[in-house]
Write an enzyme that holds these catalytic residues in place. Structure first.
Site, PDB file in Angstrom:
ATOM      1  N   SER A   1      11.288   3.034  13.752  1.00 37.30           N
ATOM      2  CA  SER A   1      10.310   3.765  14.295  1.00 37.30           C
ATOM      3  C   SER A   1      10.781   4.302  15.684  1.00 37.30           C
ATOM      4  CB  SER A   1       9.156   2.518  14.591  1.00 37.30           C
ATOM      5  OG  SER A   1       7.958   3.100  15.358  1.00 37.30           O
TER       6      SER A   1
ATOM      7  N   LYS B   1       7.377  -3.324   9.423  1.00 37.92           N
ATOM      8  CA  LYS B   1       7.221  -1.986   9.530  1.00 37.92           C
ATOM      9  C   LYS B   1       5.837  -1.162   9.274  1.00 37.92           C
ATOM     10  CE  LYS B   1       8.282   2.429  10.976  1.00 37.92           C
ATOM     11  NZ  LYS B   1       7.520   3.406  10.217  1.00 37.92           N
TER      12      LYS B   1
ATOM     13  N   HIS C   1       3.171  -2.436  11.538  1.00 34.20           N
ATOM     14  CA  HIS C   1       3.280  -1.614  12.717  1.00 34.20           C
ATOM     15  C   HIS C   1       2.602  -0.415  12.784  1.00 34.20           C
ATOM     16  CE1 HIS C   1       5.346   1.922  14.738  1.00 34.20           C
ATOM     17  NE2 HIS C   1       5.710   1.080  15.723  1.00 34.20           N
ATOM     18  N   ASN C   2       2.781   0.280  11.340  1.00 38.94           N
ATOM     19  CA  ASN C   2       2.148   1.815  11.262  1.00 38.94           C
ATOM     20  C   ASN C   2       0.673   1.411  11.026  1.00 38.94           C
ATOM     21  OD1 ASN C   2       4.721   2.301  11.125  1.00 38.94           O
ATOM     22  ND2 ASN C   2       4.317   3.716   9.299  1.00 38.94           N
TER      23      ASN C   2
ATOM     24  N   GLU D   1      -0.545   1.114  14.597  1.00 36.66           N
ATOM     25  CA  GLU D   1      -0.331   2.601  15.038  1.00 36.66           C
ATOM     26  C   GLU D   1      -1.617   3.493  14.577  1.00 36.66           C
ATOM     27  OE1 GLU D   1       2.149   6.238  13.819  1.00 36.66           O
ATOM     28  OE2 GLU D   1       3.458   4.566  14.210  1.00 36.66           O
TER      29      GLU D   1
END
Length: 480
Positions: free
Chosen positions: A135, A189, A192-193, A196
């Site tokens: 990232s 990940k 995480h997105n 986000e």
């Protein structure tokens, strides 16, 4: 054979190109390959022009075989190609050239289930497969990303020096940690997105709440810059301030006003929603953020509906501007806490179910630098996840619980004003509903369960009987 390269890199797009330069500047020799030979040559030339480390360099390889021949054993090869079929296509050409013990790293945004499949397939050939979330975008790849590698401990030991060298640093620590086996790295990940998505949508709603109350772009830029000096400090808040201040050199207008209100997405947010639904974990703030992007894409339909659907004029009457700014700040903080609480709940659940042993504190720490959601806020999350007895939900950790107690009144006032004015705030609203559901000792689900028992004999538990006992009522028949 000149097998002196430390790592091979396949895929010299924006991310791959910048990672190659990052590795070279940290003294590593990179063998680089791309289907377009010019891309590999350009990376090699850029490394030379930028004056890579005394030993670091990028050497272009014209074929996969030439790339493999340059690598020292055990070979370490990083794939920076598009997720899905392109990864499998590269593996089909690469695997026959490798030897047992070699390590293949997928640094793209692959779905974690694909990583699990590929990991098993390579393990059967004596090869290691690492699915690594990366990232930070173009700038992060060049100057230091956040790295989330999953795979075997042996593979991690081999790639650790490279990853720790190129990672971003926060509080003196590299923003990288071994996440766990198999697809754990790509799973983290993905979440995480998802966070986000929620974080960005919440900031956009704060922007809308300020704009519809009469603040112009320059005033809002100053507000976000001020917020970035406080507890909301983050990369996303910082770039929002810069975006709002930016003017178009051609027209002199603010760039943000020239951008069509249609948001794109690449799918990782949707993957998060699907996974959460399968695990029965609520991620409503992320869901609202994904829905908001979908609705934004329906521009023509929205324009038509705007002439037919009745409602308020979308203007908020804020008589005290500074008080309103403070309330929006608190609403954003509260909703942000919920979004992160949902994301960490999802990771905790997946970690238990898949036996990954996820270290949530380490994940929070590595997200403090390099990645898109990097923020001061993550220090508090790392602290909350470091105790011997993790709380059931991040909202219940002392700092977050106390902060929510301080700001929830402003949160409610902001949403009430938005509803009255007709300003859509889906993520903030979903976050508040989640917060209030968590704090409700009794929900309306008793009626829902009665409905299920009525039409489907699904049974129910009783408040006056021991837990685990199930009952069914013979309800009166519906006539007609």
């Amino acid at each position: 054979m000149n097998n002196h390269a430390d790592i091979g890199l396949i895929g010299l797009g924006v991310m791959g190109h910048n990672l190659a330069l990052n590795l070279a500047e940290h003294g590593f020799v990179v063998a680089a390959y791309d289907q377009n030979p010019t891309a590999a040559s350009q990376a090699a030339e850029a490394a030379t022009a930028r004056g890579a480390g005394s030993k670091g360099t990028v050497a272009a390889a014209r074929t996969l075989q030439a790339l493999v021949d340059q690598l020292a054993a055990p070979r370490k090869i990083l794939l920076m190609v598009n997720a899905g079929a392109p990864v499998d296509a590269v593996l089909d050409g690469l695997l026959p050239l490798l030897q047992p013990g070699d390590i293949v790293i997928d640094g793209g945004n692959s779905r974690f289930t694909d990583t699990e499949r590929r990991s098993a397939a390579l393990a059967a050939r004596g090869l290691h497969f690492v699915g690594s979330g990366i990232s930070g975008g173009e700038e992060g790849a060049r100057k230091g990303p956040a790295l989330m590698p999953g795979g075997s401990p042996e593979a991690w030991a081999a790639i650790r020096p490279l990853f720790e060298a190129i990672a971003a640093r926060a509080h003196g620590e590299p923003c990288v940690a071994h996440i766990g086996p198999g697809g754990a790295g790509h799973y983290v990940k993905m979440v995480h997105n998802g966070i986000e998505y929620a974080d960005m949508q919440l900031i956009c709603e704060a922007y809308a709440l300020l704009a519809t109350a009469g603040l112009d772009n320059d005033a809002m830029a100053a507000v976000f810059a001020r917020w970035n000096d406080g507890p909301l400090q983050s990369y996303l808040i910082e770039i929002t301030a810069r975006i709002l201040a930016q003017r178009d050199p051609e027209t002199g207008a603010h760039v943000v006003d020239l951008i069509l209100d249609k948001a794109g997405q690449k799918g990782t947010g949707q993957w998060t929603l699907v996974d959460a639904a399968e695990r029965a974990v609520t991620v409503s703030a992320m869901g609202a953020a994904v829905d908001a992007r979908v609705l934004s894409s329906l521009k023509a339909s929205r324009l038509a509906a705007s002439t037919q659907l009745a409602g308020p004029d979308g203007r908020i009457a804020a008589t005290d501007r500074e008080a309103w700014i403070a309330q929006v700040h608190d609403a954003l903080m509260a909703a942000k806490i919920v979004a992160y609480a949902q994301g960490f709940d999802l990771m905790a659940t997946a970690g238990r179910e898949r036996g990954w042993g996820l270290d949530l504190a380490a994940i929070a720490r590595l997200w403090r630098g390099g990645c898109i959601i990097r923020a001061q806020f993550l220090n508090r999350i790392a602290e909350a996840q470091s105790g011997p007895a993790p709380v059931a939900n991040l909202m219940l950790a002392p700092w977050f619980r106390d902060t929510l107690a301080q700001v929830h009144t402003a949160w409610r006032e902001v949403l009430a004003a938005a509803m009255r004015a007709g300003v859509p705030v889906p993520a903030m609203s979903a976050a508040l509903a989640y917060h209030d559901s968590w704090r409700s000792p009794r929900l309306s689900a008793n009626l829902l369960q009665a409905q299920r028992d009525f039409f489907g004999a699904h049974t129910y538990e009783r408040v006056d009987k021991p837990a685990g006992q199930h009952f069914h009522t013979h309800w009166p028949e519906v006539q007609g």
